[in-house]
Design an enzyme around this catalytic site. Structure first.
Site, PDB file in Angstrom:
ATOM      1  N   ASP A 151     -12.321  10.088 -14.770  1.00  0.00           N
ATOM      2  CA  ASP A 151     -12.101   8.732 -14.255  1.00  0.00           C
ATOM      3  C   ASP A 151     -13.393   7.947 -14.190  1.00  0.00           C
ATOM      4  O   ASP A 151     -14.472   8.515 -14.251  1.00  0.00           O
ATOM      5  CB  ASP A 151     -11.614   8.828 -12.806  1.00  0.00           C
ATOM      6  CG  ASP A 151     -10.119   9.029 -12.717  1.00  0.00           C
ATOM      7  OD1 ASP A 151      -9.642   9.168 -11.597  1.00  0.00           O
ATOM      8  OD2 ASP A 151      -9.461   9.038 -13.750  1.00  0.00           O
ATOM      9  N   MET A 176     -10.004   1.232  -1.306  1.00  0.00           N
ATOM     10  CA  MET A 176      -9.422   0.214  -2.194  1.00  0.00           C
ATOM     11  C   MET A 176      -9.132  -1.076  -1.427  1.00  0.00           C
ATOM     12  O   MET A 176      -8.088  -1.706  -1.634  1.00  0.00           O
ATOM     13  CB  MET A 176      -8.122   0.727  -2.844  1.00  0.00           C
ATOM     14  CG  MET A 176      -8.322   1.998  -3.633  1.00  0.00           C
ATOM     15  SD  MET A 176      -6.786   2.658  -4.292  1.00  0.00           S
ATOM     16  CE  MET A 176      -6.110   3.513  -2.872  1.00  0.00           C
ATOM     17  N   LYS A 212     -10.064   4.218 -14.393  1.00  0.00           N
ATOM     18  CA  LYS A 212      -9.229   3.336 -13.586  1.00  0.00           C
ATOM     19  C   LYS A 212     -10.177   2.559 -12.713  1.00  0.00           C
ATOM     20  O   LYS A 212     -11.184   3.065 -12.288  1.00  0.00           O
ATOM     21  CB  LYS A 212      -8.378   4.135 -12.610  1.00  0.00           C
ATOM     22  CG  LYS A 212      -7.398   5.052 -13.194  1.00  0.00           C
ATOM     23  CD  LYS A 212      -6.737   5.710 -12.017  1.00  0.00           C
ATOM     24  CE  LYS A 212      -5.575   6.533 -12.421  1.00  0.00           C
ATOM     25  NZ  LYS A 212      -4.895   7.030 -11.228  1.00  0.00           N
TER      26      LYS A 212
HETATM   27  N1  SAH Z   1      -9.938  10.297  -4.380  1.00  0.00           N
HETATM   28  C1  SAH Z   1     -10.985   9.404  -3.940  1.00  0.00           C
HETATM   29  C2  SAH Z   1     -10.453   8.032  -3.551  1.00  0.00           C
HETATM   30  C3  SAH Z   1      -9.748   7.307  -4.663  1.00  0.00           C
HETATM   31  S1  SAH Z   1      -9.281   5.682  -4.214  1.00  0.00           S
HETATM   32  C4  SAH Z   1     -11.743  10.061  -2.792  1.00  0.00           C
HETATM   33  O1  SAH Z   1     -11.303  11.063  -2.220  1.00  0.00           O
HETATM   34  O2  SAH Z   1     -12.833   9.584  -2.479  1.00  0.00           O
HETATM   35  C5  SAH Z   1     -10.689   4.769  -4.756  1.00  0.00           C
HETATM   36  C6  SAH Z   1     -11.397   4.141  -3.561  1.00  0.00           C
HETATM   37  O3  SAH Z   1     -12.247   5.093  -2.943  1.00  0.00           O
HETATM   38  C7  SAH Z   1     -12.306   2.992  -3.922  1.00  0.00           C
HETATM   39  O4  SAH Z   1     -11.594   1.777  -4.049  1.00  0.00           O
HETATM   40  C8  SAH Z   1     -13.230   2.954  -2.724  1.00  0.00           C
HETATM   41  O5  SAH Z   1     -12.614   2.337  -1.613  1.00  0.00           O
HETATM   42  C9  SAH Z   1     -13.365   4.431  -2.390  1.00  0.00           C
HETATM   43  N2  SAH Z   1     -14.607   5.011  -2.965  1.00  0.00           N
HETATM   44  C10 SAH Z   1     -14.692   5.998  -3.865  1.00  0.00           C
HETATM   45  N3  SAH Z   1     -15.980   6.307  -4.128  1.00  0.00           N
HETATM   46  C11 SAH Z   1     -16.724   5.482  -3.354  1.00  0.00           C
HETATM   47  C12 SAH Z   1     -18.129   5.306  -3.164  1.00  0.00           C
HETATM   48  N4  SAH Z   1     -19.021   6.034  -3.809  1.00  0.00           N
HETATM   49  N5  SAH Z   1     -18.529   4.360  -2.273  1.00  0.00           N
HETATM   50  C13 SAH Z   1     -17.637   3.601  -1.592  1.00  0.00           C
HETATM   51  N6  SAH Z   1     -16.305   3.733  -1.731  1.00  0.00           N
HETATM   52  C14 SAH Z   1     -15.849   4.658  -2.599  1.00  0.00           C
END
Ligand code: SAH
Length: 243
Positions: free
Chosen positions: A34, A169, A56
């Site tokens: 991803d 998100m 995505k």
């Molecule tokens: N599976 C992922 C989340 C997927 S949804 C997890 O467990 O982290 C994607 C959202 O995760 C993004 O829109 C953002 O809100 C958050 N996100 C993921 N990586 C991030 C990062 N390095 N810094 C800030 N927000 C992050």
């Protein structure tokens, strides 16, 4: 028929990868990844490993989920070890469950490899503990994407508690989210933070109140998450990574 490893890549900092994830990445014949997974991880793959990008961006999918499912399935017909690499944890808003169900239906063996979720690790890198004795005893992780829907499934009335609330998100729904929180009775000066590109070198935390955060944080680069709660006040003292 191959085996699929639905693997969490962690939030960005490559050292937050688990030892188990690193092992399957090194052994993989193909890695389907991803946008949120740190691409530097791919340099750990063996020679000849195939890379498939199914990036995505928040709700904007470059490939529809059905096509991603099919891509993984076809890879499992061709290769022995298939790694499906996802940002954070594969089952925290990662659709890993859907992918696993699709594979199961077609008789493909799979394993989940948990990852460090951004929901906890990103606030942590910003010096914001999601729980803290004397401040809050629980936290919630919510999709901000859902928050803004016409018929939102979010039971906003339940958010009157002192739980720390972490919105994933949610940056593009920030104005709606703060409006909703004020509507259910949170004070306008209630603490809130937006953390952009958490655990990456260019991580940036912006703190404020429900009233002023939108103007302060709306243009931050993604990925970003939102933290709401008294624990945000600890950022000033506990911030360590951005220094
Ligand atoms: N599976 C992922 C989340 C997927 S949804 C997890 O467990 O982290 C994607 C959202 O995760 C993004 O829109 C953002 O809100 C958050 N996100 C993921 N990586 C991030 C990062 N390095 N810094 C800030 N927000 C992050």
């Amino acid at each position: 028929m191959g085996r699929v490893y639905l693997t969490g890549a962690g939030p960005g900092d490559i050292e937050l990868l688990t030892i188990k994830a690193l092992r399957v990445i090194r052994e993989a014949d193909v890695i389907i990844y991803d946008r949120l997974a740190n691409p530097d991880i791919l340099s750990e793959a063996k020679d000849g490993c195939e890379f498939v990008y199914v990036g995505k961006e928040d709700s904007r999918h470059t490939l529809p989920q059905e096509e991603i499912n099919e891509t993984i399935y076809r890879a499992a017909l061709k290769y022995e070890k298939v790694v499906r690499l996802k940002g954070g944890d594969p089952l925290v808003f990662g659709r890993g469950g859907e992918e696993a169900l699709y594979l199961k239906k077609r008789g493909v063996k799979f394993e989940f490899i948990p990852g460090v979720t951004s929901a906890i690790a990103v606030p942590e890198y910003a010096g914001i503990p999601v729980t803290h004795r004397g401040i809050t005893v629980s936290f919630r992780v919510v999709t901000g994407h859902e928050a803004a829907k016409e018929k939102s499934q979010i039971p906003w009335e339940n958010y009157k508690t002192d739980d720390t609330i972490i919105f994933l998100m949610g940056l593009h729904r920030l104005s709606f989210i703060v409006e909703k929180l004020i509507e259910i009775g949170k004070p306008k000066d209630f603490p809130i933070a937006v953390i952009s590109r958490g655990t990456w070198r260019d991580e940036k935390t912006v703190t404020g109140t429900l009233e002023d955060i939108y103007e302060k944080a709306k243009d931050l680069p993604t990925p970003a998450l939102i933290v709401v709660g008294e624990v945000v006040k600890l950022h000033e003292e506990l911030s360590w990574f951005e220094r």
